[in-house]
Design a protein around this motif. Sequence first.
Motif, mmCIF file in Angstrom:
data_model
loop_
_atom_site.group_PDB
_atom_site.id
_atom_site.type_symbol
_atom_site.label_atom_id
_atom_site.label_comp_id
_atom_site.label_asym_id
_atom_site.label_seq_id
_atom_site.Cartn_x
_atom_site.Cartn_y
_atom_site.Cartn_z
ATOM 1 N N SER A 1 0.834 -1.203 0.000
ATOM 2 C CA SER A 1 0.000 0.000 0.000
ATOM 3 C C SER A 1 0.868 1.252 0.000
ATOM 4 C CB SER A 1 -0.922 -0.010 1.226
ATOM 5 O OG SER A 1 -1.690 1.175 1.273
ATOM 6 N N ARG A 2 1.939 1.249 0.829
ATOM 7 C CA ARG A 2 2.852 2.398 0.848
ATOM 8 C C ARG A 2 3.553 2.554 -0.500
ATOM 9 N NH1 ARG A 2 4.458 0.120 5.874
ATOM 10 N NH2 ARG A 2 6.518 -0.418 5.010
ATOM 11 N N LEU A 3 3.915 1.421 -1.113
ATOM 12 C CA LEU A 3 4.579 1.462 -2.417
ATOM 13 C C LEU A 3 3.649 2.033 -3.482
ATOM 14 C CD1 LEU A 3 7.090 0.737 -4.068
ATOM 15 C CD2 LEU A 3 6.156 -1.556 -4.367
ATOM 16 N N MET A 4 2.367 1.675 -3.434
ATOM 17 C CA MET A 4 1.405 2.190 -4.407
ATOM 18 C C MET A 4 1.220 3.700 -4.245
ATOM 19 S SD MET A 4 -2.505 0.919 -5.098
ATOM 20 C CE MET A 4 -1.885 -0.721 -5.503
ATOM 21 N N GLN A 5 1.136 4.173 -3.005
ATOM 22 C CA GLN A 5 0.985 5.603 -2.765
ATOM 23 C C GLN A 5 2.212 6.370 -3.262
ATOM 24 O OE1 GLN A 5 0.220 5.998 1.428
ATOM 25 N NE2 GLN A 5 -1.845 5.135 1.302
ATOM 26 N N ALA A 6 3.409 5.799 -3.011
ATOM 27 C CA ALA A 6 4.629 6.456 -3.473
ATOM 28 C C ALA A 6 4.689 6.483 -4.996
ATOM 29 C CB ALA A 6 5.849 5.732 -2.901
ATOM 30 N N THR A 7 4.241 5.411 -5.635
ATOM 31 C CA THR A 7 4.229 5.362 -7.106
ATOM 32 C C THR A 7 3.328 6.452 -7.675
ATOM 33 O OG1 THR A 7 4.590 2.971 -7.045
ATOM 34 C CG2 THR A 7 3.784 3.894 -9.106
ATOM 35 N N GLN A 8 2.195 6.671 -7.045
ATOM 36 C CA GLN A 8 1.297 7.736 -7.480
ATOM 37 C C GLN A 8 1.939 9.106 -7.307
ATOM 38 O OE1 GLN A 8 -2.194 6.960 -5.125
ATOM 39 N NE2 GLN A 8 -2.950 5.343 -6.487
ATOM 40 N N SER A 9 2.725 9.272 -6.233
ATOM 41 C CA SER A 9 3.419 10.546 -6.021
ATOM 42 C C SER A 9 4.461 10.784 -7.103
ATOM 43 C CB SER A 9 4.081 10.559 -4.636
ATOM 44 O OG SER A 9 3.119 10.443 -3.604
ATOM 45 N N GLU B 1 15.413 7.928 -6.515
ATOM 46 C CA GLU B 1 16.634 8.714 -6.321
ATOM 47 C C GLU B 1 17.261 9.097 -7.654
ATOM 48 O OE1 GLU B 1 20.926 8.348 -3.955
ATOM 49 O OE2 GLU B 1 19.392 6.793 -3.761
ATOM 50 N N GLU B 2 17.287 8.136 -8.594
ATOM 51 C CA GLU B 2 17.831 8.432 -9.923
ATOM 52 C C GLU B 2 16.987 9.473 -10.648
ATOM 53 O OE1 GLU B 2 20.558 7.383 -11.364
ATOM 54 O OE2 GLU B 2 21.198 6.136 -9.682
ATOM 55 N N LEU B 3 15.673 9.340 -10.554
ATOM 56 C CA LEU B 3 14.782 10.310 -11.202
ATOM 57 C C LEU B 3 14.959 11.694 -10.603
ATOM 58 C CD1 LEU B 3 11.485 8.243 -11.581
ATOM 59 C CD2 LEU B 3 12.992 9.014 -13.405
ATOM 60 N N ALA C 1 4.400 9.530 -10.105
ATOM 61 C CA ALA C 1 3.669 9.772 -11.350
ATOM 62 C C ALA C 1 3.212 11.227 -11.458
ATOM 63 C CB ALA C 1 2.468 8.837 -11.451
ATOM 64 N N SER C 2 2.969 11.863 -10.306
ATOM 65 C CA SER C 2 2.539 13.261 -10.304
ATOM 66 C C SER C 2 3.713 14.234 -10.301
ATOM 67 C CB SER C 2 1.647 13.535 -9.088
ATOM 68 O OG SER C 2 2.362 13.347 -7.878
ATOM 69 N N GLY C 3 4.942 13.698 -10.318
ATOM 70 C CA GLY C 3 6.117 14.560 -10.441
ATOM 71 C C GLY C 3 6.897 14.774 -9.168
ATOM 72 N N ASP C 4 6.509 14.115 -8.068
ATOM 73 C CA ASP C 4 7.230 14.262 -6.804
ATOM 74 C C ASP C 4 8.276 13.157 -6.708
ATOM 75 O OD1 ASP C 4 8.151 14.727 -4.290
ATOM 76 O OD2 ASP C 4 6.319 14.120 -3.233
ATOM 77 N N TYR C 5 9.544 13.483 -7.052
ATOM 78 C CA TYR C 5 10.617 12.490 -7.049
ATOM 79 C C TYR C 5 11.331 12.400 -5.702
ATOM 80 C CZ TYR C 5 9.870 12.998 -12.054
ATOM 81 O OH TYR C 5 9.296 13.053 -13.293
ATOM 82 N N SER C 6 10.895 13.187 -4.723
ATOM 83 C CA SER C 6 11.535 13.154 -3.409
ATOM 84 C C SER C 6 10.960 12.077 -2.500
ATOM 85 C CB SER C 6 11.383 14.523 -2.720
ATOM 86 O OG SER C 6 10.004 14.816 -2.481
#
Length: 352
Positions: A84-92, A123-125, A94-99
């Motif tokens: 669930s945490r991984l899915m939320q981070a993936t959505q972030s 981190e690479e992104l 996708a919206s341009g938040d690479y931090s």
Amino acid sequence: MRRAKVKKENPPVRLLGTMFLLVLGLVVVYVVLALGIFALVQQLVHLDKANYTLLWPILILTISAILGVLLAVFIFRGYLAPLSRLMQATQSVASGDYSVRVEMRGARGEVAEYIRSFNKMAEELSGVALLRMDFVNTFSHEFKTPLISIRGFAKLLQNDDLTPEQRQTYTNTVVQQSERLAAMSTHILELAQYENTEIVSGKTLYSLDEQLRRCVRQQERDWLQKGLTVEGDLDQVDYYGNEELVEHIWSNLLSNAIRFTPAGGQITVVLRQSEGEITVSVSDTGIGMDEETQRHIFEKFYRAAPYPDSRGNGLGLSIVRRVVALCGGRVAVFSRPGKGSTFTVTLPAAGE
């Protein structure tokens, strides 16, 4: 030259298998729990009979309930919550938040591997985004400077009261800045092409020493105008590679040496072949560089101070580094302020 094909990864079979086994175990536990409840009901129905006891049904129910709860907690904490945490981070992302980063808390097995891979990707992104922003800002500044100069001197040329000498000076400045813009555009296109290239095609076996002589002749006008002496100590070497691509290395190194060597100086080109590698060094008796400059000299748009003229754009050595890397080689610089510089390119002596 073409891009290397990206190998497609198989679906996460291991994770699916693990989840299937865990869910299957949970189903088995609850089936046993249901059987325990059924047995307990049977015992209650026949409780009046002396040979019936509630101990075993209750024990089965208790053990099944504890196992079910423990297995459910294990699945949730070890797999569902991290996913669930991984899915939320993936959505972030996708919206341009690479931090964003995913915590490893409770993650295990394949899920932990996926989280580590995701954090590395983020981190690479993030680094790429910062580099892109820096590139755009620097690019805009580098283009803006000659454009402002061209516009300013073009307006001055509209003045009818200019002397012939002033008009000639202003015209020369416009031409010089226009040539700088054209060279910068060409170098940026070349660098973009090389940075998006992974595999070098169009390789042939050709004379590397003759290529170096040709590059020196092509810039003969520039080094003669400054009264420079160019000496060569070239072994006879055949090299298997993309001739046009490799020529960018020598052209940029020679151009730099000419630009940074004062009038009357000397440039020396040495070509050697040893077992397994080819070495080319371009040395000059120019102004040299301090250690700080040497650390950044291959970065895009980096120009050391003091810079001898306005023709450079800080991209030539970036192109050199990228082309050398594409050829499977390496490039190094040795320099001291006021003592000149030596750029050494080492290429693999691969056969055809």
